[in-house]
Scaffold this motif. Structure first.
Motif, PDB file in Angstrom:
ATOM      1  N   VAL A 156       0.844  -1.200   0.000  1.00 58.39           N
ATOM      2  CA  VAL A 156       0.000   0.000   0.000  1.00 58.39           C
ATOM      3  C   VAL A 156       0.871   1.240   0.000  1.00 58.39           C
ATOM      4  N   SER A 157       1.894   1.241   0.831  1.00 57.26           N
ATOM      5  CA  SER A 157       2.802   2.395   0.931  1.00 57.26           C
ATOM      6  C   SER A 157       3.506   2.647  -0.399  1.00 57.26           C
ATOM      7  N   ASP A 158       4.005   1.570  -1.011  1.00 51.85           N
ATOM      8  CA  ASP A 158       4.693   1.702  -2.304  1.00 51.85           C
ATOM      9  C   ASP A 158       3.740   2.201  -3.380  1.00 51.85           C
ATOM     10  N   ALA A 159       2.502   1.689  -3.358  1.00 53.49           N
ATOM     11  CA  ALA A 159       1.518   2.105  -4.351  1.00 53.49           C
ATOM     12  C   ALA A 159       1.184   3.582  -4.205  1.00 53.49           C
ATOM     13  N   LEU A 160       1.022   4.037  -2.960  1.00 54.94           N
ATOM     14  CA  LEU A 160       0.702   5.441  -2.712  1.00 54.94           C
ATOM     15  C   LEU A 160       1.840   6.347  -3.167  1.00 54.94           C
ATOM     16  N   THR A 161       3.067   5.927  -2.884  1.00 52.12           N
ATOM     17  CA  THR A 161       4.221   6.724  -3.302  1.00 52.12           C
ATOM     18  C   THR A 161       4.303   6.793  -4.823  1.00 52.12           C
ATOM     19  N   ALA A 162       4.086   5.651  -5.483  1.00 50.58           N
ATOM     20  CA  ALA A 162       4.129   5.628  -6.947  1.00 50.58           C
ATOM     21  C   ALA A 162       3.039   6.506  -7.542  1.00 50.58           C
ATOM     22  N   LEU A 163       1.854   6.464  -6.964  1.00 44.17           N
ATOM     23  CA  LEU A 163       0.760   7.313  -7.448  1.00 44.17           C
ATOM     24  C   LEU A 163       1.102   8.788  -7.245  1.00 44.17           C
ATOM     25  N   GLY A 164       1.796   9.085  -6.159  1.00 46.16           N
ATOM     26  CA  GLY A 164       2.249  10.457  -5.933  1.00 46.16           C
ATOM     27  C   GLY A 164       3.238  10.897  -6.991  1.00 46.16           C
ATOM     28  N   VAL A 165       4.140   9.987  -7.368  1.00 46.99           N
ATOM     29  CA  VAL A 165       5.108  10.278  -8.425  1.00 46.99           C
ATOM     30  C   VAL A 165       4.387  10.579  -9.737  1.00 46.99           C
ATOM     31  N   LEU A 166       3.273   9.890  -9.953  1.00 45.76           N
ATOM     32  CA  LEU A 166       2.510  10.083 -11.180  1.00 45.76           C
ATOM     33  C   LEU A 166       1.703  11.374 -11.172  1.00 45.76           C
ATOM     34  N   GLY A 167       1.747  12.089 -10.032  1.00 40.87           N
ATOM     35  CA  GLY A 167       1.086  13.393  -9.974  1.00 40.87           C
ATOM     36  C   GLY A 167      -0.273  13.397  -9.318  1.00 40.87           C
ATOM     37  N   TYR A 168      -0.689  12.252  -8.751  1.00 49.13           N
ATOM     38  CA  TYR A 168      -2.002  12.200  -8.100  1.00 49.13           C
ATOM     39  C   TYR A 168      -1.888  12.652  -6.648  1.00 49.13           C
ATOM     40  N   THR A 169      -2.864  13.416  -6.181  1.00 44.40           N
ATOM     41  CA  THR A 169      -2.871  13.927  -4.813  1.00 44.40           C
ATOM     42  C   THR A 169      -3.626  12.970  -3.898  1.00 44.40           C
ATOM     43  N   SER A 170      -3.459  13.166  -2.592  1.00 48.28           N
ATOM     44  CA  SER A 170      -4.167  12.334  -1.622  1.00 48.28           C
ATOM     45  C   SER A 170      -5.674  12.508  -1.754  1.00 48.28           C
ATOM     46  N   ALA A 171      -6.110  13.710  -2.118  1.00 47.68           N
ATOM     47  CA  ALA A 171      -7.547  13.967  -2.289  1.00 47.68           C
ATOM     48  C   ALA A 171      -8.120  13.149  -3.443  1.00 47.68           C
ATOM     49  N   GLU A 172      -7.292  12.873  -4.462  1.00 50.73           N
ATOM     50  CA  GLU A 172      -7.741  12.073  -5.599  1.00 50.73           C
ATOM     51  C   GLU A 172      -7.656  10.583  -5.292  1.00 50.73           C
ATOM     52  N   VAL A 173      -6.581  10.188  -4.612  1.00 48.55           N
ATOM     53  CA  VAL A 173      -6.335   8.770  -4.354  1.00 48.55           C
ATOM     54  C   VAL A 173      -7.214   8.233  -3.229  1.00 48.55           C
ATOM     55  N   GLY A 174      -7.419   9.043  -2.177  1.00 52.10           N
ATOM     56  CA  GLY A 174      -8.127   8.593  -0.984  1.00 52.10           C
ATOM     57  C   GLY A 174      -9.464   7.928  -1.237  1.00 52.10           C
ATOM     58  N   PRO A 175     -10.405   8.590  -1.920  1.00 49.36           N
ATOM     59  CA  PRO A 175     -11.729   7.998  -2.149  1.00 49.36           C
ATOM     60  C   PRO A 175     -11.656   6.674  -2.912  1.00 49.36           C
ATOM     61  N   ALA A 176     -10.752   6.588  -3.894  1.00 51.48           N
ATOM     62  CA  ALA A 176     -10.624   5.353  -4.679  1.00 51.48           C
ATOM     63  C   ALA A 176     -10.042   4.234  -3.831  1.00 51.48           C
ATOM     64  N   LEU A 177      -9.066   4.568  -3.001  1.00 50.76           N
ATOM     65  CA  LEU A 177      -8.403   3.558  -2.171  1.00 50.76           C
ATOM     66  C   LEU A 177      -9.344   3.000  -1.109  1.00 50.76           C
ATOM     67  N   LYS A 178     -10.226   3.843  -0.602  1.00 53.79           N
ATOM     68  CA  LYS A 178     -11.166   3.411   0.441  1.00 53.79           C
ATOM     69  C   LYS A 178     -12.102   2.311  -0.046  1.00 53.79           C
ATOM     70  N   LYS A 179     -12.317   2.243  -1.360  1.00 52.24           N
ATOM     71  CA  LYS A 179     -13.243   1.257  -1.924  1.00 52.24           C
ATOM     72  C   LYS A 179     -12.592  -0.109  -2.131  1.00 52.24           C
TER      73      LYS A 179
END
Length: 200
Positions: A156-179
């Motif tokens: 999960v940590s690696d995925a979040l970091t990679a998504l951050g590298v791709l330019g996605y913010t926590s506000a964008e990732v959070g709702p999707a990850l919760k599902k």
């Protein structure tokens, strides 16, 4: 400075795309990944990076912002020029590149022609800390994660970091990850699932 260009794809060659915009034909260097998403005759928007030297003014076109971002990050590494960056991104998608850097996987980078072990190790050395500093708090900023996500797994940590590298913010990732129930999922599987959720 160009941010993006939108026009008709006039020609596609080896690592080259000719984009016609308002009567002008722009020759854009491109990765194989970007070229694979294009067809002659269609109208497309490509995100632009520039390489300006004493005797050159080259433009690089990317199908999405994340690939452009990774290209610019690679250019920040000493000894990595546009040709090497294009080669790497032609053989690794942005999310694969981010995971390779975070996992110290130099072998994944040397798959690209012209990239030896030394330059691969330098890329990891110079970008790993940069990635960590910019994005190591993205998972902490996502509130009230479900139990499956709260486990704090390295995937999960690696995925979040990679998504951050791709330019996605926590506000964008959070709702999707919760599902998602991330139990037993690899970082790559989590990234794909989150991106799919954000598209739907």
């Amino acid at each position: 400075m160009f941010y993006h260009l939108e026009g008709k794809i006039e020609e596609i060659g080896q690592n080259l795309v000719v984009l016609s915009c308002g009567g002008l034909g722009f020759a854009l260097n491109a990765t194989l990944n970007t070229i694979s998403k294009l067809k002659v005759g269609e109208t497309r928007r490509l995100y632009i990076a520039e390489a300006i030297g004493e005797n050159n003014f080259d433009l690089y076109g990317f199908a999405d912002k994340s690939e452009k971002r990774c290209f610019e990050m690679l250019l920040s590494v000493s000894g990595v020029g546009p040709k090497a960056a294009l080669s790497i991104l032609s053989h690794s998608r942005p999310d694969d590149l981010a995971l390779a850097i975070m996992n110290d996987d130099a072998k994944a980078l040397t798959v690209a022609p012209g990239i030896g072990k030394k330059i691969a190790q330098r890329i990891i050395l110079e970008l790993k800390d940069k990635i960590a500093k910019e994005f190591n708090s993205i998972d902490a900023s996502i509130p009230q994660m479900p139990v499956a996500v709260q486990g704090g797994s390295s995937s999960v940590s690696d995925a979040l970091t990679a998504l951050g590298v791709l330019g996605y913010t926590s506000a964008e990732v959070g709702p999707a990850l919760k599902k998602l129930d991330t139990t037993g999922m690899s970082a790559e599987e989590i990234i794909k699932a989150v991106l799919k959720q954000m598209v739907n």
